[in-house]
Design a protein around this motif. Structure first.
Motif, PDB file in Angstrom:
ATOM      1  N   ILE A   1       0.845  -1.198   0.000  1.00  0.00           N
ATOM      2  CA  ILE A   1       0.000   0.000   0.000  1.00  0.00           C
ATOM      3  C   ILE A   1       0.881   1.249   0.000  1.00  0.00           C
ATOM      4  O   ILE A   1       0.632   2.209  -0.738  1.00  0.00           O
TER       5      ILE A   1
ATOM      6  N   LYS B   1       2.236   1.943  -3.293  1.00  0.00           N
ATOM      7  CA  LYS B   1       1.234   2.544  -4.181  1.00  0.00           C
ATOM      8  C   LYS B   1       1.069   4.035  -3.895  1.00  0.00           C
ATOM      9  O   LYS B   1       0.782   4.818  -4.796  1.00  0.00           O
TER      10      LYS B   1
ATOM     11  N   GLN C   1       3.120   6.194  -5.901  1.00  0.00           N
ATOM     12  CA  GLN C   1       2.784   6.238  -7.320  1.00  0.00           C
ATOM     13  C   GLN C   1       1.559   7.107  -7.604  1.00  0.00           C
ATOM     14  O   GLN C   1       1.168   7.266  -8.762  1.00  0.00           O
TER      15      GLN C   1
ATOM     16  N   CYS D   1      -6.208   3.016  -3.370  1.00  0.00           N
ATOM     17  CA  CYS D   1      -5.201   1.984  -3.631  1.00  0.00           C
ATOM     18  C   CYS D   1      -5.786   0.583  -3.794  1.00  0.00           C
ATOM     19  O   CYS D   1      -5.295  -0.200  -4.612  1.00  0.00           O
TER      20      CYS D   1
END
Length: 278
Positions: free
Chosen positions: A10, A13, A16, A153
């Protein structure tokens, strides 16, 4: 316990995610700037038409109860003060940066409305208990941002957890810890760190629902802890009985001290002005 979703995955992510709008990044950075040029930042906020419109909508709502309408960001700074304008700009900017995701069970408009009410109550408590009101407002606004992160996410999994919460009546963080091995408060705190918010905000996000686990006592955590309980409908001795004993003791919280500073319900409903999509 699920082994398919890890906390580490997580957090990866999170890195990103699309960058926050430049003006939102500047507003966050301003909390660390001892030599902040208030006029310059206010002018930059004013240049974002969508952000300015949302901010002015709230400034002119019943939440502030102004005798006259403000028509510009500069006018709002004069009438409300820069700290209030900065807090509203950050809130409106964040809400604008994360629009609702199609098909998700997570109601983002309801989320932002609830967060605004917690923020307003936190600010009122801070005033009564003599703490930083604007920091309390921001802490209340982002106290539960981990829910937004999980919806971003792992939307399908988070929807399933929300369904389980609705059918079981359990607290969401209990379900998350049982299923995932971590909860949205931990993930939200990681995002707050990534975005370089003040450390006191990170503490609130991480510990507001379990303030007794703080290593060092933080009044701001306790005020948001109380505000979230109030927003959910707790009142009187039922509220006090459900609060962290550490918070009540260290801050000498009683229902009488809390009740006198609560914002009127019509003020709290001004939250809808902030999160309207149009």
């Amino acid at each position: 316990m699920s082994t398919t979703i890890s906390k580490k995955a997580i957090i990866a992510k999170l890195r990103q995610l699309p960058s926050l709008p430049a003006i939102v990044q500047e507003v966050i950075a301003s909390f660390h700037d001892a030599d902040l040029d208030i006029t310059l930042l206010a002018n930059k906020i004013a240049q974002d038409q969508g952000l300015s419109a949302k901010l002015l909508r709230v400034a002119n709502s019943s939440f502030y109860g102004l005798q006259r309408k403000v028509g510009s960001i500069q006018d709002a700074v004069v009438v409300l003060g820069f700290d209030s304008v900065r807090s509203l700009a950050l809130t409106a900017g964040m809400a604008q940066a994360f629009p609702p995701a199609p098909g998700s069970l997570f109601d983002r408009q309801a989320y932002w409305q609830r967060s605004f009410r917690v923020a307003a109550i936190s600010k009122a408590l801070a005033k009564n208990f003599r703490h930083d009101q604007q920091l309390a407002f921001i802490a209340g606004m982002f106290y539960d941002i981990g829910q937004l992160v999980l919806d971003l996410c792992i939307p399908e999994k988070f929807s399933a957890l929300l369904e389980q919460q609705a059918s079981s009546g359990l607290f969401l963080h209990e379900i998350e810890r049982s299923d995932l091995g971590f909860d949205h408060a931990e993930i939200g705190a990681e995002l707050i760190l990534l975005w370089n918010f003040p450390q006191k905000i990170e503490q609130v996000v991480r510990y507001w629902h379990r303030p007794e686990q703080q290593e060092a006592f933080a009044p701001l955590v306790c005020m948001v802890h109380v505000a979230a309980s109030l927003e959910s409908g707790a009142r009187g001795e039922d509220l006090i009985d459900g609060l962290s004993k550490r918070c009540c003791s260290c801050m000498q919280m009683t229902w009488e001290r809390i009740e006198v500073c609560l914002p009127p319900p019509d003020q709290l409903e001004a939250a809808t002005s902030l999160v309207q999509s149009s």
